[in-house]
Write an enzyme that holds these catalytic residues in place. Structure first.
Site, PDB file in Angstrom:
ATOM      1  N   GLU A  13       0.889  -1.011   0.009  1.00 24.27           N
ATOM      2  CA  GLU A  13       0.006  -0.091   0.063  1.00 24.27           C
ATOM      3  C   GLU A  13       0.865   1.223  -0.062  1.00 24.27           C
ATOM      4  OE1 GLU A  13      -2.968   1.746   3.025  1.00 24.27           O
ATOM      5  OE2 GLU A  13      -2.891  -0.208   3.314  1.00 24.27           O
TER       6      GLU A  13
ATOM      7  N   ASP B 284      -4.556  10.052   9.828  1.00 28.96           N
ATOM      8  CA  ASP B 284      -3.383   9.549  10.620  1.00 28.96           C
ATOM      9  C   ASP B 284      -2.651  10.089  11.607  1.00 28.96           C
ATOM     10  OD1 ASP B 284      -2.470   7.715   8.294  1.00 28.96           O
ATOM     11  OD2 ASP B 284      -2.714   9.412   6.925  1.00 28.96           O
TER      12      ASP B 284
END
Ligand code: PLP
Lengths: 390, 257
Positions: free
Chosen positions: B48, B59
């Site tokens: 990924e 995040d």
């Protein structure tokens, strides 16, 4: 509820935030007309916030510019800005929803302060995220928040301003969805926030309608408000949308209307931004060719934001609201002039609206009766002003 | 390589998949290919690759910092696709990014470029299902999988909708929160895995950073684990990066067997 204003709005958020957004929407629909909720809110607005605020005829300024200028005195709301109208509404809603903790972002520190006030008053644990650049330039507000028992978290990522504070608040919310309400401070973010904040701020416009009818026997030709995220603008505009009144949203023109790959030297997202997705909504955004969000610039921390509320983006697109901008220098001149002419020190944000009226009074587009939303007072900006004059 | 093909291969071998996330361009665009090679050589089944965005709200600090380093080092949408075209690994590649970067290019344009570069799937953490209709259609046409995320607080109704619209695999977010290395993985993940009614593989991510986590998730019924911050921290350390990446990858992959 419809999630969109034309093409703008929506809910571009991590899946974790879908349940709390849905819960918030349902609670808002349930309580907004609930007699218990509205009577408490009205009581707080009157006896805690000090509403209604005056519509003040600025005689000396009017004489100087040859048109009738009224100031809607949101600077007299408890805390010194319109922000409390929204925080009272949302915090009460959070109380009815059984939430225990409030989080918020703040730029100028006015929304953080207004959140700290309701957090103390209604008994929430309160945490405010603030870009480290803003912490430096709005220190009195940081101290005020702390005095009222709020924890202020300085955010050191990205542009270190409101954009990054919102990112951090969203990350907190994702982590603490159960007991926490994210009390967003402007008409931005995912649905239903833009609608909820606009509704709670619309008390400004509703009061103006009555007040101006009383003294003038008619509506004003124009209403002028500064726009960062757009909450004071939407609040005063919204009740007038169907009336023959010109609406001007004044953005921060900063140093100049120039951009490079990383930085916009202004914050004029309505006037110059491109369609994009920021903080959960599709709206006008300052961004580079790839779609990376730019750091924005303004002498007024509360206007220093790369996005803008989706409903305001839509109203600008249809032409109902006219977007315009004022540079840092013009805002500073207006700041000084209003202080001297009327004995009222405006917030640097609100000074942008004043400056636009000064600049355009001669041009005829404002008509002869203008209401300016004086969204806040300037005490918080004294350090910035003193530093500039050195 | 298609994601489904990889999962079929692994099924035959009775193995679970190790999906490795790194941010493209971290620490610089020239180094990313050697990092990807090391991960694949040591056993990562799917890669990924984050296309860095200035405001990554899903995040935590580790990947935020990686994103900053990558953008500073000059990674952008164009160089991202160029870099991917140059990769010589035979595993499925997934693009992980935020929606504005796709929106700005135009969804159709972006997805075509993905297909062109050999990308097999898309993960967009700020694009929930009900905003994704247009993108799903476009991806279908180009043969790119849309991997949607589900979380511990996702309603049963949404779980069903997401399961039926996802392709490639279903991404199960292990905790309420953002990406980042975790101490413990919640025992509730097993319940969530059970509840999802789908033929697609189920991959668990967020907070998975060591062999113990991997073994727990495999025991709970996961078909794949997604590890990101643990790799990114090694890259950030600048200390013996390639050999340490290989070492941890081997260990994590052991947990998938
Ligand atoms: C006094 C004042 N006016 C205006 C603003 C800008 O916000 P908005 O555009 O949401 O009214 C702020 C924000 O902090 C403020 O403090």
């Amino acid at each position: 509820m419809n999630h969109y204003y034309g093409d703008y709005g929506g809910q571009y958020v991590p899946e974790i935030l879908m349940p709390p957004l849905q819960e918030l929407e349902e609670a808002y629909e349930q309580y907004k007309a609930d007699p218990e909720f509205t009577s408490q809110l009205n009581d707080y607005l009157e006896n805690y916030a000090g509403r209604s605020t005056p519509l003040y005829y600025a005689k000396n300024m009017s004489a100087k510019y040859g048109i009738k200028i009224y100031l809607k005195r949101e600077d007299l709301v408890h805390g010194g800005a319109h922000k409390l109208n929204n925080t009272l509404g949302q915090a009460l809603l959070a109380k009815f929803m059984g939430k225990k903790r409030l989080i918020a972002e703040t730029g100028a520190g006015q929304h953080g302060t207004a959140t700290a006030m309701v957090g103390a008053k209604l008994g929430f644990e309160t945490m405010v995220y603030m870009g480290s650049k803003d912490v430096k330039r709005q220190l009195p507000n940081v101290y005020r928040m702390k005095l009222m028992g709020t924890e202020v978290v300085s955010v050191d990522t990205g542009s270190k301003t409101m954009k990054d504070a919102i990112n951090e608040a969203l990350r907190d919310w994702v982590t603490n969805v159960g007991d926490t309400h994210y009390l967003i401070g402007s008409v931005v973010g995912p649905h239903p926030f833009p609608k909820i904040v606009r509704d709670f701020q619309s008390v400004i416009g509703r009061e103006v309608k009555e007040q101006v009818m009383k003294v003038e026997g008619r509506y004003p030709d124009s209403i002028v408000a500064c726009a960062g995220g757009g909450s004071n603008a939407m609040g005063i505009f919204y009740p007038f949308l169907d009336d023959e009144v010109n609406l001007f949203a004044v953005e921060a023109g900063g140093e100049k209307l120039r951009e490079d790959d990383k930085i916009a030297y202004h914050s004029a997202s309505l006037a110059t931004g491109k369609e994009g997705i920021l903080h959960g909504a599709r709206t006008k955004v300052l961004q580079n060719r790839d779609g990376q969000i730019l750091e924005s610039t303004s002498v007024a921390a509360g206007l220093d934001y790369a996005g803008v509320g989706p409903e305001l983006a839509r109203l600008s697109e249809t032409g109902r609201v006219k977007p315009c901008y004022i540079t840092d220098m013009e805002a500073l001149e207006a700041f000084h002039e209003l202080s001297r002419l009327e004995g009222i020190i405006p917030a640097l944000e609100s000074a942008h609206a004043i400056a636009y009226v000064r600049k355009m009074a001669d041009h005829g587009i404002l008509g002869d009766t203008v209401v300016i939303n004086l969204s806040g007072r300037g005490d918080k900006d004294l350090q910035t002003i003193m530093d500039m004059e050195e | 390589m298609r994601i489904s093909q990889k999962f079929e291969e692994l099924k035959d071998k009775n193995e679970k998949a190790l999906i490795a996330y790194v941010c493209a361009g971290d620490p610089d665009p020239d180094t990313t290919p050697s990092i990807v090679n090391a991960l694949v050589e040591a056993g990562a089944d799917i890669i990924e690759l984050g296309l860095p965005f200035s405001d990554p709200v899903a995040d935590g600090p580790t990947i935020q910092a990686a994103t900053c380093r990558a953008i500073e080092a000059g990674m952008n949408t164009e160089s991202y696709f160029e870099m991917i075209k140059g990769l010589e690994v035979n595993v499925p590649l997934i693009c992980m990014t935020y929606y504005n970067l796709i929106y700005r290019q135009g969804s159709e344009n972006f997805v075509k470029k993905c297909a062109d570069a050999g990308i097999s799937g898309l993960i967009i953490p700020d694009l929930p299902l009900h905003e994704a209709d247009e993108l799903i259609e476009i991806c279908k046409e180009e043969g790119i999988d849309n991997i949607f995320l589900v979380a511990p607080n996702t309603s049963d109704q949404r779980l069903d909708a997401i399961s039926s619209k996802s392709s490639g695999f279903i991404y199960i977010v292990s905790k309420l929160g953002v990406t980042g290395e975790g101490k413990n993985i919640s025992s509730n993940v097993a319940g969530l895995l059970d509840k999802i009614n789908s033929d697609l593989p189920k991959a668990v991510g967020f907070g998975i950073s060591n062999r113990k986590h991997v073994e727990e998730m495999v025991a709970a019924g996961a078909d794949a684990v997604i590890v990101g911050s643990a790799f990114v921290n090694i890259i950030a350390s600048k200390d013996n990066v390639i050999s340490r990446l290989k070492e941890i990858t081997k260990d994590l992959k052991e947990g998938c067997r």
